[in-house]
Design an enzyme around this catalytic site. Structure first.
Site, PDB file in Angstrom:
ATOM      1  N   GLU A  55       0.299 -10.779  96.622  1.00 53.35           N
ATOM      2  CA  GLU A  55       0.828 -11.559  97.748  1.00 53.35           C
ATOM      3  C   GLU A  55      -0.259 -12.491  98.264  1.00 53.35           C
ATOM      4  OE1 GLU A  55       3.747 -11.748  99.309  1.00 53.35           O
ATOM      5  OE2 GLU A  55       4.857  -9.936  98.720  1.00 53.35           O
TER       6      GLU A  55
ATOM      7  N   HIS B 223       7.560 -14.905  91.700  1.00 56.89           N
ATOM      8  CA  HIS B 223       8.752 -14.217  92.194  1.00 56.89           C
ATOM      9  C   HIS B 223       9.975 -15.125  92.019  1.00 56.89           C
ATOM     10  CE1 HIS B 223      10.248 -11.291  95.586  1.00 56.89           C
ATOM     11  NE2 HIS B 223      10.745 -11.007  94.408  1.00 56.89           N
TER      12      HIS B 223
ATOM     13  N   ASP C  68       9.071 -18.097  96.145  1.00 55.31           N
ATOM     14  CA  ASP C  68       7.613 -17.949  96.136  1.00 55.31           C
ATOM     15  C   ASP C  68       7.094 -17.725  94.718  1.00 55.31           C
ATOM     16  OD1 ASP C  68       9.013 -15.417  96.405  1.00 55.31           O
ATOM     17  OD2 ASP C  68       7.118 -14.428  96.840  1.00 55.31           O
TER      18      ASP C  68
END
Ligand SMILES: [Zn+2]
Length: 285
Positions: free
Chosen positions: A101, A173, A183
């Site tokens: 992330e 993603h 994303d």
């Protein structure tokens, strides 16, 4: 900066264990990396949320805009970052992949006054904003740039992950859940990361990775067996180092069937696939 991984943790990086995790990966996994943005206001808030049991979500790491990597889940354990997902014939990417992330607010809106505003209402300076067309869309939209520190940390981490795990696929993603997810978006150099790290079986037309498939020829006669002595050995379509790999690298100890031999290479069959291995990393007889 080179990153070292030991015991499935990044050496020297902050570790904040998330309760949101599954069991250990199956053998031969993880073999994929999924890149995300947090869509939030800071790395700290993302880490707090991904460690909250109510979130029922996590990732292996969160990378801040300062390039600091915080690990939440060990790399041998399933994290919950992909959700409903599929690509190249596989579904449910949590069980295959490491989730990274990146702190980034995601898509921005330009107001009539010319401000760039995130979904949660923060304004960002115009010089940090790019206008670009998302790979799943046709119309330009606005995105906050990732910082150089953040991109460098991501590349360094992926290099270390590829060295420690049999990774052959790096995806966004947005590629495993198109329509539902956008994303990491066009501000992240995903294709450059892939080109740098994944040379095996990349589909030149789409730039997407695909799972490589070797020829299956069960009729070729066997000339005995051997086993792989390198920690990971590339399994190639032809007897030369520049040939495409036709499967993820074979781990040490993999038993292969010998079919042929030519100028420093052995042609072998593994799991029904036929390809070539460097003879010096093969123990035969
Ligand atoms: Zn995501």
């Amino acid at each position: 900066m080179s990153i070292h991984i030991s015991q499935h943790r990044i050496e020297g990086a902050p570790f904040k264990p998330s309760p949101n995790q599954g069991s250990a990966f199956a053998s031969g996994l993880p073999d994929a990396i999924i890149i995300h943005f947090t869509g939030g206001s800071s790395a700290e808030s993302a880490i707090g949320w991904l460690c909250n049991p109510q979130a029922k979500a996590s990732a292996h790491v969160v990378i801040g805009r300062d390039g600091v990597i915080t690990q939440l889940v060990p790399f041998d354990t399933v994290a919950w970052h992909a959700g409903a997902s599929s690509h190249g014939g596989r579904t449910g990417y949590n069980k295959f992949s490491i989730g990274i992330e990146l702190d980034n607010p995601g898509r921005l809106k330009r107001t009539e006054g010319g401000d760039y505003v995130s979904a949660f209402g923060r304004k960002y300076p115009a010089q940090q904003v790019i206008a670009a067309v998302h790979r799943n869309e046709r119309v330009e939209s606005f995105w906050l740039s990732y910082t150089e520190e953040q991109i460098e940390a991501t590349f360094d981490l992926c290099i270390a992950l590829c060295a420690n795990y049999p990774v052959w696929e790096i995806l966004g993603h947005e590629e495993i859940a198109p329509g539902r997810k956008d994303d990491p978006g066009p501000a992240f150099p995903l294709d450059r990361l892939r080109q740098r790290l994944i040379t095996r079986g990349r589909d030149e037309d789409t730039g997407f990775n695909r799972k490589p498939d070797g020829d299956i020829d069960p009729d070729t006669p066997s000339r005995g067996t051997g086993f792989v002595t390198a920690s990971k050995l590339n399994f190639r379509s032809e007897p030369r180092a520049s040939a495409d790999a036709i499967a993820p690298p074979l781990p040490r100890g993999t038993v292969v069937e010998i079919l042929d031999q030519k100028a420093g290479w052995h042609q072998v069959r593994v799991n029904g696939k036929i390809g070539w291995l460097k003879s010096e990393y093969l123990k035969t007889g």
